[in-house]
Design a protein around this motif. Structure first.
Motif, PDB file in Angstrom:
ATOM      1  N   TYR A   5      74.294  -8.770  43.054  1.00 49.68           N
ATOM      2  CA  TYR A   5      74.154  -8.810  44.507  1.00 49.68           C
ATOM      3  C   TYR A   5      73.920 -10.245  44.983  1.00 49.68           C
ATOM      4  CZ  TYR A   5      73.928  -3.751  44.673  1.00 49.68           C
ATOM      5  OH  TYR A   5      74.230  -2.423  44.578  1.00 49.68           O
ATOM      6  N   ASN A  49      71.455   0.666  48.079  1.00 53.32           N
ATOM      7  CA  ASN A  49      72.222   1.336  47.037  1.00 53.32           C
ATOM      8  C   ASN A  49      71.581   2.697  46.762  1.00 53.32           C
ATOM      9  OD1 ASN A  49      73.056   2.150  44.270  1.00 53.32           O
ATOM     10  ND2 ASN A  49      74.149   0.206  44.360  1.00 53.32           N
ATOM     11  N   LYS A  50      72.408   3.720  46.651  1.00 54.89           N
ATOM     12  CA  LYS A  50      71.908   5.079  46.444  1.00 54.89           C
ATOM     13  C   LYS A  50      71.163   5.246  45.124  1.00 54.89           C
ATOM     14  CE  LYS A  50      75.435   7.380  49.168  1.00 54.89           C
ATOM     15  NZ  LYS A  50      76.620   8.261  49.087  1.00 54.89           N
ATOM     16  N   SER A  51      71.441   4.400  44.145  1.00 55.48           N
ATOM     17  CA  SER A  51      70.777   4.531  42.856  1.00 55.48           C
ATOM     18  C   SER A  51      69.391   3.883  42.842  1.00 55.48           C
ATOM     19  CB  SER A  51      71.635   3.918  41.742  1.00 55.48           C
ATOM     20  OG  SER A  51      71.721   2.518  41.915  1.00 55.48           O
ATOM     21  N   SER A  52      69.022   3.172  43.891  1.00 61.46           N
ATOM     22  CA  SER A  52      67.734   2.474  43.893  1.00 61.46           C
ATOM     23  C   SER A  52      66.566   3.440  44.109  1.00 61.46           C
ATOM     24  CB  SER A  52      67.719   1.369  44.958  1.00 61.46           C
ATOM     25  OG  SER A  52      67.614   1.928  46.251  1.00 61.46           O
ATOM     26  N   HIS A  55      65.644   3.811  47.743  1.00 62.83           N
ATOM     27  CA  HIS A  55      66.505   4.751  48.455  1.00 62.83           C
ATOM     28  C   HIS A  55      65.937   6.162  48.351  1.00 62.83           C
ATOM     29  CE1 HIS A  55      70.010   7.361  49.169  1.00 62.83           C
ATOM     30  NE2 HIS A  55      70.482   6.358  49.907  1.00 62.83           N
ATOM     31  N   ASP A 125      78.651   4.021  47.748  1.00 61.74           N
ATOM     32  CA  ASP A 125      77.519   3.892  46.835  1.00 61.74           C
ATOM     33  C   ASP A 125      76.253   3.406  47.546  1.00 61.74           C
ATOM     34  OD1 ASP A 125      78.324   1.282  47.251  1.00 61.74           O
ATOM     35  OD2 ASP A 125      78.327   0.727  45.140  1.00 61.74           O
ATOM     36  N   HIS A 126      76.339   3.185  48.842  1.00 61.56           N
ATOM     37  CA  HIS A 126      75.198   2.766  49.657  1.00 61.56           C
ATOM     38  C   HIS A 126      74.980   3.748  50.808  1.00 61.56           C
ATOM     39  CE1 HIS A 126      75.547  -0.982  47.502  1.00 61.56           C
ATOM     40  NE2 HIS A 126      74.488  -1.467  48.124  1.00 61.56           N
TER      41      HIS A 126
END
Length: 155
Positions: A5, A49-52, A55, A125-126
């Protein structure tokens, strides 16, 4: 290790941290994708980000604070952007204070806002979160400093 990033960024932008606090947990994440949406009513957006971990916390507790970092806070940006809150309590290492409404603000940030999510939008993905600004704190002692920029993190 520099995050993609940071190293693969195509646009210069200011850097901030998002702090999310649930009744049992809190976490901080570095962001460079945020902006004010409107002055009346005051609102801003952030992209996560959805994986964070942040989130997932924000989905369960739709409130957060955004602290805009100054040029001397690169170590904070790197610490909050290179390790997951699932692995380490990042807020424990930060110099934060709780405002009267229960939000966490980072001391010595250029500015901090408390926000309540009004709407979220799936963008692959976000997720784009649009939030109402509830309160803002400006740090007058850091007014001589400029925003921390992505390019500052690669030096």
């Amino acid at each position: 290790m520099i995050s993609p990033y940071i190293s693969d960024s195509v646009m210069e932008s200011a850097v901030a941290i998002v702090l999310v606090r649930t009744p049992d947990l809190s976490n901080a994440i570095t962001v460079s994708l945020f902006s004010e949406v409107a002055h009346h009513p005051t609102a801003l957006w952030i992209s996560l980000n959805k994986s964070s971990y942040t989130h997932s916390l924000l989905l369960s507790q739709p409130e957060f604070s955004l602290s805009v970092l100054n040029q001397k806070q690169a170590s904070i940006a790197l610490a909050c952007g290179t390790v997951s809150g699932r692995e380490r309590d990042k807020c424990a290492a930060l110099d934060v204070f709780e405002n009267g409404s229960g939000f966490l603000f980072l001391k010595q940030a250029l500015a901090a806002t408390s926000c309540r999510v009004r709407r979220s939008e799936d963008i692959g993905d976000h997720t784009l979160f649009v939030a109402d600004i509830l309160e803002t704190v400006l740090e007058s002692r850091t007014s001589h400093l400029r925003h921390l920029l992505i390019s500052d993190l690669t030096k």
